[in-house]
Motif scaffolding. Structure first.
Motif, PDB file in Angstrom:
ATOM      1  N   THR A 111      29.441  91.304  -1.038  1.00 47.79           N
ATOM      2  CA  THR A 111      30.451  92.177  -1.631  1.00 47.79           C
ATOM      3  C   THR A 111      31.296  92.823  -0.539  1.00 47.79           C
ATOM      4  OG1 THR A 111      28.946  92.619  -3.472  1.00 47.79           O
ATOM      5  CG2 THR A 111      30.826  94.101  -3.207  1.00 47.79           C
ATOM      6  N   ALA A 112      30.621  93.295   0.515  1.00 45.31           N
ATOM      7  CA  ALA A 112      31.342  93.883   1.646  1.00 45.31           C
ATOM      8  C   ALA A 112      32.181  92.830   2.363  1.00 45.31           C
ATOM      9  CB  ALA A 112      30.358  94.525   2.616  1.00 45.31           C
ATOM     10  N   LEU A 113      31.683  91.597   2.426  1.00 46.13           N
ATOM     11  CA  LEU A 113      32.450  90.526   3.066  1.00 46.13           C
ATOM     12  C   LEU A 113      33.757  90.274   2.314  1.00 46.13           C
ATOM     13  CD1 LEU A 113      32.534  88.286   5.264  1.00 46.13           C
ATOM     14  CD2 LEU A 113      31.444  86.776   3.579  1.00 46.13           C
ATOM     15  N   GLY A 114      33.688  90.211   0.995  1.00 48.83           N
ATOM     16  CA  GLY A 114      34.898  90.018   0.201  1.00 48.83           C
ATOM     17  C   GLY A 114      35.858  91.183   0.328  1.00 48.83           C
ATOM     18  N   GLU A 115      35.293  92.383   0.363  1.00 43.98           N
ATOM     19  CA  GLU A 115      36.123  93.575   0.520  1.00 43.98           C
ATOM     20  C   GLU A 115      36.846  93.557   1.866  1.00 43.98           C
ATOM     21  OE1 GLU A 115      35.627  98.471   0.270  1.00 43.98           O
ATOM     22  OE2 GLU A 115      33.888  97.149   0.074  1.00 43.98           O
ATOM     23  N   LEU A 116      36.113  93.213   2.929  1.00 44.99           N
ATOM     24  CA  LEU A 116      36.723  93.155   4.255  1.00 44.99           C
ATOM     25  C   LEU A 116      37.780  92.060   4.320  1.00 44.99           C
ATOM     26  CD1 LEU A 116      36.941  94.038   7.187  1.00 44.99           C
ATOM     27  CD2 LEU A 116      34.972  92.570   7.710  1.00 44.99           C
ATOM     28  N   ALA A 117      37.520  90.919   3.703  1.00 45.10           N
ATOM     29  CA  ALA A 117      38.499  89.836   3.692  1.00 45.10           C
ATOM     30  C   ALA A 117      39.798  90.279   3.029  1.00 45.10           C
ATOM     31  CB  ALA A 117      37.922  88.619   2.980  1.00 45.10           C
ATOM     32  N   TYR A 144      40.959  93.421   2.642  1.00 50.91           N
ATOM     33  CA  TYR A 144      41.642  94.403   3.485  1.00 50.91           C
ATOM     34  C   TYR A 144      42.294  93.719   4.698  1.00 50.91           C
ATOM     35  CZ  TYR A 144      40.345  98.793   1.237  1.00 50.91           C
ATOM     36  OH  TYR A 144      40.246  99.861   0.364  1.00 50.91           O
ATOM     37  N   THR A 145      41.623  92.715   5.241  1.00 51.53           N
ATOM     38  CA  THR A 145      42.201  91.989   6.380  1.00 51.53           C
ATOM     39  C   THR A 145      43.474  91.264   5.959  1.00 51.53           C
ATOM     40  OG1 THR A 145      39.980  91.656   7.305  1.00 51.53           O
ATOM     41  CG2 THR A 145      41.738  90.273   8.159  1.00 51.53           C
ATOM     42  N   GLY A 146      43.415  90.614   4.802  1.00 55.43           N
ATOM     43  CA  GLY A 146      44.611  89.946   4.301  1.00 55.43           C
ATOM     44  C   GLY A 146      45.744  90.909   4.051  1.00 55.43           C
ATOM     45  N   ALA A 147      45.418  92.071   3.470  1.00 54.50           N
ATOM     46  CA  ALA A 147      46.449  93.079   3.210  1.00 54.50           C
ATOM     47  C   ALA A 147      47.018  93.623   4.509  1.00 54.50           C
ATOM     48  CB  ALA A 147      45.861  94.206   2.367  1.00 54.50           C
ATOM     49  N   ALA A 148      46.160  93.776   5.514  1.00 50.39           N
ATOM     50  CA  ALA A 148      46.628  94.304   6.799  1.00 50.39           C
ATOM     51  C   ALA A 148      47.596  93.354   7.476  1.00 50.39           C
ATOM     52  CB  ALA A 148      45.432  94.577   7.722  1.00 50.39           C
ATOM     53  N   ILE A 149      47.317  92.062   7.425  1.00 48.60           N
ATOM     54  CA  ILE A 149      48.221  91.117   8.086  1.00 48.60           C
ATOM     55  C   ILE A 149      49.502  90.942   7.277  1.00 48.60           C
ATOM     56  CG2 ILE A 149      47.302  88.975   7.083  1.00 48.60           C
ATOM     57  CD1 ILE A 149      47.568  87.772   9.936  1.00 48.60           C
ATOM     58  N   GLU A 170      44.089  89.254  19.295  1.00 48.83           N
ATOM     59  CA  GLU A 170      42.881  89.909  19.788  1.00 48.83           C
ATOM     60  C   GLU A 170      43.175  91.355  20.205  1.00 48.83           C
ATOM     61  OE1 GLU A 170      41.024  87.842  22.979  1.00 48.83           O
ATOM     62  OE2 GLU A 170      39.276  89.175  23.061  1.00 48.83           O
ATOM     63  N   GLY A 171      42.290  92.263  19.809  1.00 51.98           N
ATOM     64  CA  GLY A 171      42.398  93.661  20.190  1.00 51.98           C
ATOM     65  C   GLY A 171      43.075  94.544  19.160  1.00 51.98           C
ATOM     66  N   GLU A 172      43.734  93.968  18.172  1.00 48.98           N
ATOM     67  CA  GLU A 172      44.378  94.778  17.137  1.00 48.98           C
ATOM     68  C   GLU A 172      43.320  95.414  16.236  1.00 48.98           C
ATOM     69  OE1 GLU A 172      48.442  92.076  16.702  1.00 48.98           O
ATOM     70  OE2 GLU A 172      46.816  91.863  15.237  1.00 48.98           O
ATOM     71  N   THR A 173      43.630  96.583  15.696  1.00 45.30           N
ATOM     72  CA  THR A 173      42.679  97.295  14.849  1.00 45.30           C
ATOM     73  C   THR A 173      43.311  97.657  13.508  1.00 45.30           C
ATOM     74  OG1 THR A 173      43.294  99.465  15.751  1.00 45.30           O
ATOM     75  CG2 THR A 173      41.498  98.289  16.857  1.00 45.30           C
ATOM     76  N   PHE A 174      42.460  97.820  12.515  1.00 39.38           N
ATOM     77  CA  PHE A 174      42.907  98.270  11.192  1.00 39.38           C
ATOM     78  C   PHE A 174      41.714  98.904  10.488  1.00 39.38           C
ATOM     79  CE2 PHE A 174      41.067  94.147  10.589  1.00 39.38           C
ATOM     80  CZ  PHE A 174      40.481  94.153   9.331  1.00 39.38           C
ATOM     81  N   THR A 175      41.988  99.676   9.461  1.00 40.64           N
ATOM     82  CA  THR A 175      40.936 100.336   8.699  1.00 40.64           C
ATOM     83  C   THR A 175      40.781  99.655   7.352  1.00 40.64           C
ATOM     84  OG1 THR A 175      41.353 102.456   9.780  1.00 40.64           O
ATOM     85  CG2 THR A 175      40.153 102.505   7.697  1.00 40.64           C
ATOM     86  N   LEU A 223      34.824 100.844   4.492  1.00 39.01           N
ATOM     87  CA  LEU A 223      34.064 100.047   5.446  1.00 39.01           C
ATOM     88  C   LEU A 223      34.317 100.507   6.873  1.00 39.01           C
ATOM     89  CD1 LEU A 223      34.557  96.427   4.008  1.00 39.01           C
ATOM     90  CD2 LEU A 223      32.509  97.872   3.841  1.00 39.01           C
ATOM     91  N   GLY A 224      35.459 101.150   7.088  1.00 40.42           N
ATOM     92  CA  GLY A 224      35.759 101.685   8.407  1.00 40.42           C
ATOM     93  C   GLY A 224      36.722 100.834   9.205  1.00 40.42           C
ATOM     94  N   GLU A 225      36.751 101.081  10.513  1.00 42.01           N
ATOM     95  CA  GLU A 225      37.713 100.417  11.395  1.00 42.01           C
ATOM     96  C   GLU A 225      37.146  99.116  11.947  1.00 42.01           C
ATOM     97  OE1 GLU A 225      39.173 101.577  15.679  1.00 42.01           O
ATOM     98  OE2 GLU A 225      40.416 102.646  14.206  1.00 42.01           O
ATOM     99  N   TYR A 226      38.010  98.102  12.013  1.00 35.49           N
ATOM    100  CA  TYR A 226      37.622  96.798  12.561  1.00 35.49           C
ATOM    101  C   TYR A 226      38.625  96.376  13.620  1.00 35.49           C
ATOM    102  CZ  TYR A 226      34.010  96.233   9.060  1.00 35.49           C
ATOM    103  OH  TYR A 226      32.887  96.404   8.316  1.00 35.49           O
ATOM    104  N   THR A 227      38.146  95.572  14.553  1.00 37.10           N
ATOM    105  CA  THR A 227      38.976  95.057  15.634  1.00 37.10           C
ATOM    106  C   THR A 227      39.021  93.544  15.564  1.00 37.10           C
ATOM    107  OG1 THR A 227      38.369  96.917  17.060  1.00 37.10           O
ATOM    108  CG2 THR A 227      39.285  94.967  18.137  1.00 37.10           C
TER     109      THR A 227
END
Length: 364
Positions: free
Chosen positions: A304-310, A312-317, A326-331, A335-339
């Motif tokens: 469930t967390a994997l789908g949620e992170l996916a 948010y990652t798609g929305a961020a890009i 590499e090195g970019e960050t988003f929240t 789930l918090g901040e990811y790099t």
């Protein structure tokens, strides 16, 4: 299904020319880079707009999840997480995919989602290369591709959301098997499809550990079979493994469909309690087999967390918060901040081991 609409400006960046260059590089493959002529991600070498970490998530994104196959509890849990994230962001969500696990079956869904002007496709790939042509067409039509769970060639997507580090998974799998057979004996692997990127990466680590780690010097891998993430085929492959290897010590099944099918076979056979079974499964599907003694311990991350992170990652890009460099960050919400790591990889976190002591603490 997404409504057909005119393509809008999707990445929230301040300069229109910079946006066009981001999309050009993305269409040519590889993660976008900073404003230099270096092109180590497979793009066309033109400069790309930098990410804007202070940008807001776009409120009306259309995001679709395309799993290896539908009617799979693992991906249904992933979809629940993605749906929650998209709802939180005020976007439009669709969960769609084939009932079988062939790469060719995923192609038509990729093409349809691109034609429907999806902003983001969240894809768990059945093959690392066979989908690339369709993905390149989708990206050239301004659809971002975020793989999760199982990757494609990095040049065919924007970002990969990995469950955990592949080496970490492989090491955990062989370690659990070794513990359950007392460090000596034979093991076999019941995998998903022969071309699944994640499965093959984990199997490679297991093989390397067996070849080089002295802790496993007395363990022999006697076979790898494929259940194609189909319950009945996985059940039959389990039966075949035991018939071919009557003294088998353990089965490692790094797939939720496979481990559940193998557990069902073992639980009703004379091999129950004699052959160890471990791998990757969800607590809800494996609980009865832990409680009846068929399975001692297995592992997984929270799908469930994997789908949620996916999501948010798609929305961020798609919102221009990241480009995949590499090195970019988003929240990612709560789930918090990811790099973003090397090769455009975002990693969820380490796997959790489930056994009789903790399995009732989890519900997915």
């Amino acid at each position: 299904m997404f409504a057909s609409r005119a393509r809008r400006t999707r990445a929230v960046v301040p300069v229109a020319l910079g946006l066009s260059l981001v999309l050009t590089v993305a269409a040519c493959g590889g993660t976008t880079q900073d404003s230099s002529n270096d092109d180590d991600g497979g793009g066309d070498g033109e400069s790309a707009a930098a990410a804007d970490p202070d940008a807001e998530f776009a409120p009306d994104l259309s995001i679709a999840m395309l799993p290896k196959s539908v009617n799979n509890p693992y991906f249904e849990a992933s979809s629940e997480g993605a749906q929650a994230a998209v709802d939180e962001l005020g976007g439009e969500y669709e969960y769609t995919g084939p009932s079988d696990t062939s790469a060719s079956s995923q192609v038509s869904y990729i093409n349809t989602l691109s034609q429907q002007s999806a902003d983001v496709i969240l894809l768990s790939a059945n093959d690392p290369n066979a989908l690339c042509s369709s993905l390149e067409q989708a990206r050239s039509a301004e659809t971002y591709v975020v793989t999760f769970d199982s990757d494609v060639d990095p040049g065919c997507r924007d970002v990969f959301v990995s469950q955990v580090d592949s080496d970490e998974v492989g090491r955990a799998l062989i370690e659990m098997a070794s513990e359950q057979i007392g460090g000596a004996g034979t093991v076999a692997i019941l995998s998903a499809t022969a071309n699944a990127t994640n499965q093959n990466a984990w199997i490679a680590v297991i093989e390397e550990e067996l070849a080089s780690n002295p802790d496993y010097a007395e363990i022999e891998l006697v076979g790898v079979v494929y259940g194609d993430d189909e319950d009945e085929k996985s059940f039959q492959e389990t039966q075949g493994l035991l018939q071919a290897n009557p003294d088998l010590g353990a089965i490692i099944s790094p797939t939720t469909v496979g481990i559940a099918a193998a557990a069902r076979y073992l639980s009703g056979s004379e091999f129950k309690g004699q052959v160890a079974l471990t791998g990757l499964g969800t607590p809800n599907q494996m609980r009865e087999f832990v409680k009846d003694g068929t399975v001692t311990e297995f592992a997984l991350w929270d799908p469930t967390a994997l789908g949620e992170l996916a999501a948010y990652t798609g929305a961020a890009i798609a919102s221009g918060i990241i480009t995949g460099a590499e090195g970019e960050t988003f929240t990612a919400g709560e789930l918090g901040e990811y790099t973003v790591g090397a090769d455009g990889v975002v990693t969820l976190g380490p796997p959790t081991r489930f056994n009789a002591d903790n399995i009732d603490d989890f519900d997915f």
